[in-house]
Design an enzyme around this catalytic site. Structure first.
Site, PDB file in Angstrom:
ATOM      1  N   CYS A 116       9.505   7.678  -3.452  1.00 57.64           N
ATOM      2  CA  CYS A 116       8.826   6.991  -2.241  1.00 57.64           C
ATOM      3  C   CYS A 116       9.625   7.528  -1.011  1.00 57.64           C
ATOM      4  O   CYS A 116       8.842   6.841  -0.146  1.00 57.64           O
ATOM      5  CB  CYS A 116       8.754   5.568  -2.529  1.00 57.64           C
ATOM      6  SG  CYS A 116       8.650   4.925  -4.076  1.00 57.64           S
ATOM      7  N   HIS A 256       8.157   1.848   3.781  1.00 56.72           N
ATOM      8  CA  HIS A 256       7.587   2.147   2.316  1.00 56.72           C
ATOM      9  C   HIS A 256       7.452   0.936   1.984  1.00 56.72           C
ATOM     10  O   HIS A 256       8.138  -0.348   1.958  1.00 56.72           O
ATOM     11  CB  HIS A 256       8.620   2.680   1.592  1.00 56.72           C
ATOM     12  CG  HIS A 256       8.043   2.617   0.036  1.00 56.72           C
ATOM     13  ND1 HIS A 256       6.860   3.079  -0.278  1.00 56.72           N
ATOM     14  CD2 HIS A 256       8.737   2.342  -1.016  1.00 56.72           C
ATOM     15  CE1 HIS A 256       6.503   2.905  -1.649  1.00 56.72           C
ATOM     16  NE2 HIS A 256       7.872   2.382  -2.068  1.00 56.72           N
ATOM     17  N   ASN A 286       2.089  -0.408  -4.442  1.00 60.33           N
ATOM     18  CA  ASN A 286       3.171   0.476  -3.857  1.00 60.33           C
ATOM     19  C   ASN A 286       2.568   1.789  -4.285  1.00 60.33           C
ATOM     20  O   ASN A 286       2.390   2.144  -5.481  1.00 60.33           O
ATOM     21  CB  ASN A 286       4.524   0.348  -4.738  1.00 60.33           C
ATOM     22  CG  ASN A 286       5.520   1.268  -4.607  1.00 60.33           C
ATOM     23  OD1 ASN A 286       5.285   2.530  -3.943  1.00 60.33           O
ATOM     24  ND2 ASN A 286       6.667   1.179  -5.127  1.00 60.33           N
TER      25      ASN A 286
END
Ligand SMILES: CC(C)(COP(=O)(O)OP(=O)(O)OC[C@H]1O[C@@H](n2cnc3c(N)ncnc32)[C@H](O)[C@@H]1OP(=O)(O)O)[C@@H](O)C(=O)NCCC(=O)NCCS
Length: 329
Positions: A116, A256, A286
């Protein structure tokens, strides 16, 4: 870092699949509830890539938008970086597939794997290439199709992830716009907390590895949560220090998008007001390396982030990896 930026973001773009999977849809797949998912994560929907399409299709769409906004043609790109943990295939790289789709044949193309944090790793790498004089125009893409690495029988993970892509074009900065700080860290000792063990050379694909569901994401959620808050605060503080600024100076924080509660915990520690924080996790879940460029593109399109403003981007992910960059848009 020198105070004068070497590269700046000349254009951004994003692409998400049309198909939407809501929390109500998930209630029919695993034992979960819309209420549980919203309360624990803030996620309401996620987008899922249609069968027959692949990562590089999404990445190319995001890149086309970013190039258009930057006023560049694909043949002007000298370096094309794709950050992803869900590549089209083992090799060649997804970046080479994107190069082919865009017809960006003057570019060196390669993937990076930093989960990520991948987009920020790519952005900082692109900035360094420009600072060194190696390249002028660099295309950085974060693109993921996590739905194909998700165990749809594991309610602890399948409610979290979605598909999407975001892109940014970096060019040399002529003024005070651009990257003011860059910070990247990793701790490989924590790799076991979040991974996809199958498909590499440790557990090459076999009937056994498939039966053991090793080709899906495994995660120890509570532990990841703790490290996420700690590392994102560390990253945010370091980027501000490197630029000689404080949290009060920034116009927008883009983290994020992993979990709304994680974002709120970070924001609390930085003592930032809500209006300076960008959150779109409710719509996309996500999307790993794609989450920050998707959010940045949306923030710019919605007028939340304007030319000249200061944006702090902060990420964490599997590895563990974490990163941050303060950018004057
Ligand atoms: C995954 C996460 C939302 C779980 O929230 P949590 O508050 O830690 O919840 P726990 O894992 O402790 O589980 C609490 C209970 O909910 C249950 N549960 C787990 N997933 C569930 C779901 N989708 N629906 C309903 N119940 C669920 C658990 O089985 C557990 O039940 P028990 O108490 O009877 O054992 C949270 O840990 C998290 O966000 N972690 C970070 C994940 C992340 O960001 N990953 C990506 C990094 S880039």
């Amino acid at each position: 870092m020198n105070s004068r930026p070497k590269s700046m973001i000349a254009g951004t773009g994003s692409a998400v699949p049309e198909k939407v999977l809501t929390n109500a849809d998930l209630e029919k797949i695993v034992e979960t509830s819309d209420e549980w998912i919203r309360e624990r994560t803030g996620i309401e929907r996620r987008h899922i890539l249609e069968d027959g399409l692949t990562n590089s299709d999404l990445a190319a769409r995001a890149a086309e938008q970013a190039l258009k906004k930057a006023g560049l043609t694909p043949d002007q790109i000298e370096c094309l970086i794709v950050a992803t943990i869900t590549p089209d295939m083992g090799f060649p790289s997804t970046a080479c597939a994107v190069q082919s789709k865009l017809e960006a044949f003057n570019a060196a193309a390669f993937d990076i794997s930093a989960a990520c944090s991948g987009f920020l790793y790519g952005l900082i790498m692109g900035d360094s290439f420009i600072a060194s004089g190696l390249y002028k125009n660099v295309l950085v893409i974060g693109s993921e199709v996590l739905s194909r690495m998700t165990d749809w029988e594991d309610r602890a993970t399948c409610v979290l992830f979605g598909d999407g892509a975001g892109a940014a074009v970096l060019v040399p900065s002529g003024d005070n716009r651009g990257l003011l700080s860059a910070y990247m860290k990793s701790d490989g000792r924590l790799g076991y907390l979040l991974n996809c063990p199958g498909g590499g050379v440790t557990y090459p694909a076999s009937h056994e590895t498939v039966d053991q569901r090793l080709h899906f994401i495994k995660m120890e959620g509570r532990e990841v949560y703790k490290h996420a808050v700690r590392t994102m605060v560390d990253a945010a503080v370091h980027s501000l220090e490197l630029a000689g600024l404080t949290a009060k100076d920034i116009d927008l924080l883009i983290t994020h998008q992993a979990n709304k509660r994680i974002i709120h915990a970070v924001v609390q520690r930085l003592k930032l007001p809500d209006e300076k924080v960008f959150i779109n996790i409710e719509e996309y879940g996500n999307t790993s390396a794609a989450s920050i460029p998707i959010a940045m593109n949306q923030a710019i399109e919605e007028g939340r982030l304007k030319e000249g403003q200061l944006c702090l981007m902060v990420a964490f992910g599997g590895g563990f990896t974490w990163a941050s960059s303060l950018v004057r848009i």
